[in-house]
Design a protein around this motif. Structure first.
Motif, PDB file in Angstrom:
ATOM      1  N   GLY A 281      29.518  37.397  49.460  1.00  0.00           N
ATOM      2  CA  GLY A 281      29.846  35.997  49.724  1.00  0.00           C
ATOM      3  C   GLY A 281      31.012  35.778  50.657  1.00  0.00           C
ATOM      4  N   ARG A 282      32.070  35.195  50.132  1.00  0.00           N
ATOM      5  CA  ARG A 282      33.250  34.869  50.936  1.00  0.00           C
ATOM      6  C   ARG A 282      33.903  36.104  51.521  1.00  0.00           C
ATOM      7  N   GLU A 283      33.759  37.233  50.827  1.00  0.00           N
ATOM      8  CA  GLU A 283      34.375  38.461  51.330  1.00  0.00           C
ATOM      9  C   GLU A 283      33.698  38.906  52.626  1.00  0.00           C
ATOM     10  N   SER A 285      32.340  36.800  54.775  1.00  0.00           N
ATOM     11  CA  SER A 285      32.873  35.864  55.760  1.00  0.00           C
ATOM     12  C   SER A 285      34.265  36.278  56.223  1.00  0.00           C
ATOM     13  N   GLN A 286      35.041  36.829  55.294  1.00  0.00           N
ATOM     14  CA  GLN A 286      36.388  37.273  55.648  1.00  0.00           C
ATOM     15  C   GLN A 286      36.338  38.487  56.569  1.00  0.00           C
ATOM     16  N   LYS A 289      35.846  37.017  59.888  1.00  0.00           N
ATOM     17  CA  LYS A 289      37.041  36.274  60.320  1.00  0.00           C
ATOM     18  C   LYS A 289      38.143  37.219  60.780  1.00  0.00           C
ATOM     19  N   ASP A 290      38.378  38.271  59.995  1.00  0.00           N
ATOM     20  CA  ASP A 290      39.432  39.223  60.352  1.00  0.00           C
ATOM     21  C   ASP A 290      39.105  39.939  61.663  1.00  0.00           C
TER      22      ASP A 290
END
Length: 309
Positions: A281-283, A285-286, A289-290
């Motif tokens: 999930g959000r991980e 997306s991270q 992003k990173d």
């Protein structure tokens, strides 16, 4: 030309991601599909796509770890079940050992294929250009993994310029053989004495695409060499920001290191795959992003996703 990802996970399958395999669809270019790695469950993933197994004419293996090859015997066997379709030979490229693995698997399972497998094995001393035809050339270079592993650079040869038929018609050239002569670069003389200069009616050659597909690897100069100027760079992202130590010990890369490779290579686009199952999930997306903080045009791919090139 498209890339479709059949498996984007690292090491073992998870509910969200199967293990490594992707295909390069060259249907418009040469009416073929090329597969890169074939982890367990690849043939099941294919059933969720429009891919016809007989169209897969070449398979490129990056290394012999199970999550990259254990799907091969099953896929090769199932490919022969397309009884109502034309049986076509297949070329299999990979490190020394891939031939014995495939032949032993087929032998002990009693599989008889109605098509030929043409094996092209290589070792560290025989890398470089491993394939060339009139449309494409493929290079392989050694990466830095826990076993011998390579990355591939697929280069489409420049496309010939196209004939501007409408412009020829407007110039008064009658449709027919004269069009063919101009297309072949020949200047022609019309009945009224005017000369038609072929190059004025043919566009400039179009630069071919460059696709770089890397196997498992630590950050290494070879990744940059393979990815120089690539339209698309496919790079593993087993680990995330701050995981450099464990990535190095296991022979893998982080998303940050992948982004650094893309930046150093001046690639146009970075696609991250081979993602650990601990990223959800959000991980995920991270991860993207990173990586984008270093290389903006970064995307983390998911299973069955198709990317136009």
């Amino acid at each position: 030309m498209q890339l479709q990802f059949l498996g984007t996970g690292a090491g073992q399958p998870s509910k969200a991601r199967n293990v490594s395999s992707l295909v390069l669809k060259l249907l418009d270019e040469i009416n073929e599909i090329w597969m890169f790695d074939c982890g367990e469950g690849t043939q099941r993933q294919i059933l969720e796509t429009t891919i016809k197994p007989r169209k897969i004419r070449k398979i490129f293996i990056t290394h012999l770890h199970g999550d990259h090859v254990l799907g091969l015997p099953g896929f090769l066997s199932s490919r022969s079940f397309q009884a109502s379709e034309e049986q076509t030979d297949i070329d299999l490229y990979g490190p020394v050992g891939i031939k014995s693995f495939v032949l032993a698997s087929l032998k002990v399972t009693g599989a008889r294929l109605p098509y030929r497998i043409h094996f092209h094995e290589f070792d560290e001393k025989s890398l470089g250009k491993i394939m060339e035809d009139d449309k494409f050339v493929v290079y392989a270079d050694k990466l830095d993994h826990s076993i011998f592993c390579v990355g591939y650079r697929i280069m489409q040869k420049d496309l010939e310029g196209t004939l501007d038929a409408q412009k020829l018609i407007e110039a008064g050239v009658p449709f027919g053989p004269l069009f063919g002569r101009v297309k072949n670069g020949e200047n022609i003389i019309l009945e009224d004495g005017r000369e038609i200069i072929a190059k004025d009616y043919i566009s400039e050659p179009k630069k071919g695409k460059v696709i770089t597909i890397l196997g498992d690897t630590r950050k290494t100069p070879a990744s940059v060499r393979l990815g120089v100027g690539a339209d698309v760079l496919v790079h593993e992202s087993t680990y995330g920001k701050g995981d450099e130590k464990i990535a190095k010990s296991h022979g893998h890369s982080t998303n940050i290191q992948a982004a650094q490779v893309a930046k150093e290579a001046s690639a146009k686009r970075l696609l991250l795959n081979h993602v650990s199952s601990r990223f959800l999930g959000r991980e995920v997306s991270q991860l993207a992003k990173d990586a984008r903080a270093i290389f903006e045009n970064t995307h983390v791919v998911r299973d069955l996703e198709e990317i136009d090139l």
